[in-house]
Design an enzyme around this catalytic site. Structure first.
Site, mmCIF file in Angstrom:
data_model
loop_
_atom_site.group_PDB
_atom_site.id
_atom_site.type_symbol
_atom_site.label_atom_id
_atom_site.label_comp_id
_atom_site.label_asym_id
_atom_site.label_seq_id
_atom_site.Cartn_x
_atom_site.Cartn_y
_atom_site.Cartn_z
ATOM 1 N N HIS A 17 0.881 -1.050 -0.028
ATOM 2 C CA HIS A 17 0.134 0.014 0.027
ATOM 3 C C HIS A 17 0.951 1.263 -0.177
ATOM 4 O O HIS A 17 1.402 1.855 0.925
ATOM 5 C CB HIS A 17 -0.818 -0.078 1.184
ATOM 6 C CG HIS A 17 -1.756 1.096 1.157
ATOM 7 N ND1 HIS A 17 -3.147 1.153 1.846
ATOM 8 C CD2 HIS A 17 -1.972 2.275 0.843
ATOM 9 C CE1 HIS A 17 -3.728 1.941 1.916
ATOM 10 N NE2 HIS A 17 -3.008 2.926 1.012
ATOM 11 N N HIS A 19 1.431 4.863 -2.477
ATOM 12 C CA HIS A 19 0.983 5.653 -3.458
ATOM 13 C C HIS A 19 2.478 6.537 -3.899
ATOM 14 O O HIS A 19 3.018 7.220 -2.979
ATOM 15 C CB HIS A 19 0.239 6.825 -3.177
ATOM 16 C CG HIS A 19 -0.950 6.370 -2.629
ATOM 17 N ND1 HIS A 19 -2.220 6.229 -3.362
ATOM 18 C CD2 HIS A 19 -1.493 5.921 -1.231
ATOM 19 C CE1 HIS A 19 -3.149 5.682 -2.397
ATOM 20 N NE2 HIS A 19 -2.791 5.397 -1.206
ATOM 21 N N HIS A 197 -9.185 1.189 -1.769
ATOM 22 C CA HIS A 197 -9.290 1.780 -0.226
ATOM 23 C C HIS A 197 -10.795 1.684 0.433
ATOM 24 O O HIS A 197 -11.814 1.914 -0.458
ATOM 25 C CB HIS A 197 -8.901 3.444 -0.323
ATOM 26 C CG HIS A 197 -7.439 3.328 -0.455
ATOM 27 N ND1 HIS A 197 -6.790 3.000 -1.810
ATOM 28 C CD2 HIS A 197 -6.486 4.328 0.214
ATOM 29 C CE1 HIS A 197 -5.697 3.416 -1.398
ATOM 30 N NE2 HIS A 197 -5.497 4.045 -0.548
ATOM 31 N N GLU A 200 -11.157 3.815 5.640
ATOM 32 C CA GLU A 200 -10.205 4.645 6.306
ATOM 33 C C GLU A 200 -10.993 5.449 7.077
ATOM 34 O O GLU A 200 -11.144 5.763 8.284
ATOM 35 C CB GLU A 200 -9.318 5.060 5.211
ATOM 36 C CG GLU A 200 -8.299 6.182 5.669
ATOM 37 C CD GLU A 200 -7.657 6.664 4.585
ATOM 38 O OE1 GLU A 200 -7.984 6.760 3.525
ATOM 39 O OE2 GLU A 200 -6.373 7.320 4.725
ATOM 40 N N ASP A 278 1.918 3.950 2.827
ATOM 41 C CA ASP A 278 0.759 4.719 2.140
ATOM 42 C C ASP A 278 1.419 5.771 1.735
ATOM 43 O O ASP A 278 1.471 5.931 0.230
ATOM 44 C CB ASP A 278 -0.094 5.141 3.335
ATOM 45 C CG ASP A 278 -1.548 5.548 2.851
ATOM 46 O OD1 ASP A 278 -1.924 5.364 1.718
ATOM 47 O OD2 ASP A 278 -2.323 5.888 3.428
ATOM 48 N N ASP A 279 1.718 6.925 2.274
ATOM 49 C CA ASP A 279 2.476 8.299 1.652
ATOM 50 C C ASP A 279 3.485 8.629 2.547
ATOM 51 O O ASP A 279 3.421 9.544 3.280
ATOM 52 C CB ASP A 279 1.458 9.357 1.534
ATOM 53 C CG ASP A 279 0.043 8.971 0.775
ATOM 54 O OD1 ASP A 279 0.078 8.980 -0.516
ATOM 55 O OD2 ASP A 279 -1.078 8.663 1.192
HETATM 56 N N1 HPA Z 1 -6.367 7.566 1.423
HETATM 57 C C1 HPA Z 1 -7.146 7.744 0.181
HETATM 58 N N2 HPA Z 1 -6.362 8.293 -0.706
HETATM 59 C C2 HPA Z 1 -5.275 8.507 -1.000
HETATM 60 C C3 HPA Z 1 -4.434 8.157 0.210
HETATM 61 C C4 HPA Z 1 -5.034 7.646 1.372
HETATM 62 O O1 HPA Z 1 -4.504 7.639 2.372
HETATM 63 N N3 HPA Z 1 -3.389 8.460 -0.055
HETATM 64 C C5 HPA Z 1 -2.981 9.003 -1.782
HETATM 65 N N4 HPA Z 1 -4.279 8.868 -1.992
HETATM 66 ZN ZN ZN Z 2 -3.657 4.871 0.459
#
Ligand code: HPA
Ligand code: ZN
Length: 346
Positions: A17, A19, A197, A200, A278-279
């Site tokens: 996971h 991006h 996703h 969240e 994630d990021d």
């Molecule tokens: N959630 C949803 N969209 C996203 C995320 C995330 O954590 N990171 C980049 N796009």
């Molecule tokens: Zn994500």
């Protein structure tokens, strides 16, 4: 005793996971902006980094999309991806499944080809020079309408051999999975592996919809699934992997603190969980930092950590032969750590 960070660092792992636009470190953002003659909406690296305080997903997305605006040329996407691969390699990541947000770029007039060629050039070098394998997943932006996603899927078709899956990201609230039923059906028919996703910021019902309507094989995040005991039972029974992102959840206020993160509960409930970043440029840590922070906060033992690393390979889209090879590498690393622990392998 090996220290926790040292233990995590020595384990081979996969990241599922991630991006690619979320790996854009401020220094690289400024360097790319300068060579493209563009200005970022922040005067300096320090001020940009200082803006990384978010109280929800949307506040993060606003900064994330603004920074992605510096990416113009194919080489920008190459440099972005290569920088991530070097970081991942340093964290003993052996395999990465990487999301990219094509619409963020095509909406600005960037050709799909420039995006994919830059990313894939770096992925090929990652395989050849670092021994790091990868798969690419095209994410549809859920705040846009389905027609836009359908156009994006059509643009991806010439690159069918380079893109293994489709995903769904961006603002979750008010954008349920069913909004993308048709594009996911088309993508599945074309052979793309569907993931999304869900759960969240959105409710457990969105996780249910991602399974029932989009037919996904993996859920990204999935935290709020825990609100629905029947859903938890089904996720566990079907062995649906959840790609959990602890530091992301902390930074986006999905959890109040890491001590209240649901990862340990998920493991106890028999859910198929993995740990991911994630990021990472925005959330204060790459994948090893996520393992260490959540293990410390929840008191996870070495056995739990090894299980998470094993799950990361098992939940990947690799074939069984590759999985078996990586399980073997993990077993060798664990044996070596055990030996160094009992003093027989200083
Ligand atoms: N959630 C949803 N969209 C996203 C995320 C995330 O954590 N990171 C980049 N796009
Ligand atoms: Zn994500």
């Amino acid at each position: 005793m090996t220290d926790l960070a040292g233990f995590v660092a020595k384990l081979p792992k996969a990241e599922l996971h991630l991006h690619i636009e979320g790996t854009l470190e401020p220094e690289l953002a400024f360097a790319i902006a300068e060579r493209n003659g563009l200005a970022l909406p922040y005067p300096s690296v320090d001020e940009l980094r200082a803006a990384y305080r978010f109280s929800n997903l949307q506040e993060f997305l606003d900064v994330y999309y603004a920074c992605a605006g510096v990416l113009i040329e194919s080489r920008d996407f190459y440099d972005l991806t290569w920088a991530y691969l070097e970081r991942a390699h340093a964290d003993n990541v052996r395999h990465a499944e990487i999301f990219f947000d094509a619409q963020t770029h095509t909406a600005r007039g960037i050709e799909f080809a420039a995006v994919i060629e830059g990313i894939c050039g770096a992925l090929d070098d990652g395989r050849d020079k670092l021994g790091l394998t990868s798969r690419l997943i095209l994410c549809f932006l859920r705040h846009l309408d389905e027609a836009d996603a359908l156009e994006t899927l059509a643009a991806a078709m010439p690159y069918r051999d380079r893109i293994v899956g489709v995903g769904l990201d961006s603002g979750e609230r008010g954008n349920p999975p069913r909004k993308f039923e048709k594009v996911f059906r088309r993508a599945r028919e074309a052979g793309f592996v569907p993931v999304a996703h869900a759960g969240e910021e959105g409710p457990a019902a969105y996780v249910r919809e991602a399974l029932d309507v989009l037919d996904v094989v993996r859920i990204d995040h999935g935290n709020n699934a825990l609100d629905d005991p029947d859903l938890v039972t089904e996720l566990a029974r079907r062995g649906i992997p959840l790609t959990v992102c602890p530091l992301s959840n902390l930074k986006l206020c999905v959890v109040e603190d890491l001590a209240s993160h649901p990862l340990k509960r998920m493991l106890e409930l028999g859910l198929f969980v993995t740990v991911n970043s994630d990021d990472p440029a925005y959330f204060g840590g790459y994948v090893n930092d996520n393992y260490v922070a959540v293990a410390e906060a929840l008191g996870l033992g070495e056995g739990d950590i090894v299980k998470l690393a094993r799950n990361s390979f098992d939940a990947s889209l690799l074939d069984e032969v590759d999985k078996a090879r990586l399980f073997g590498e993990l077993a060798v690393a664990v044996t070596s750590l055990e030996r160094s622990d009992d003093g027989s392998n200083p």
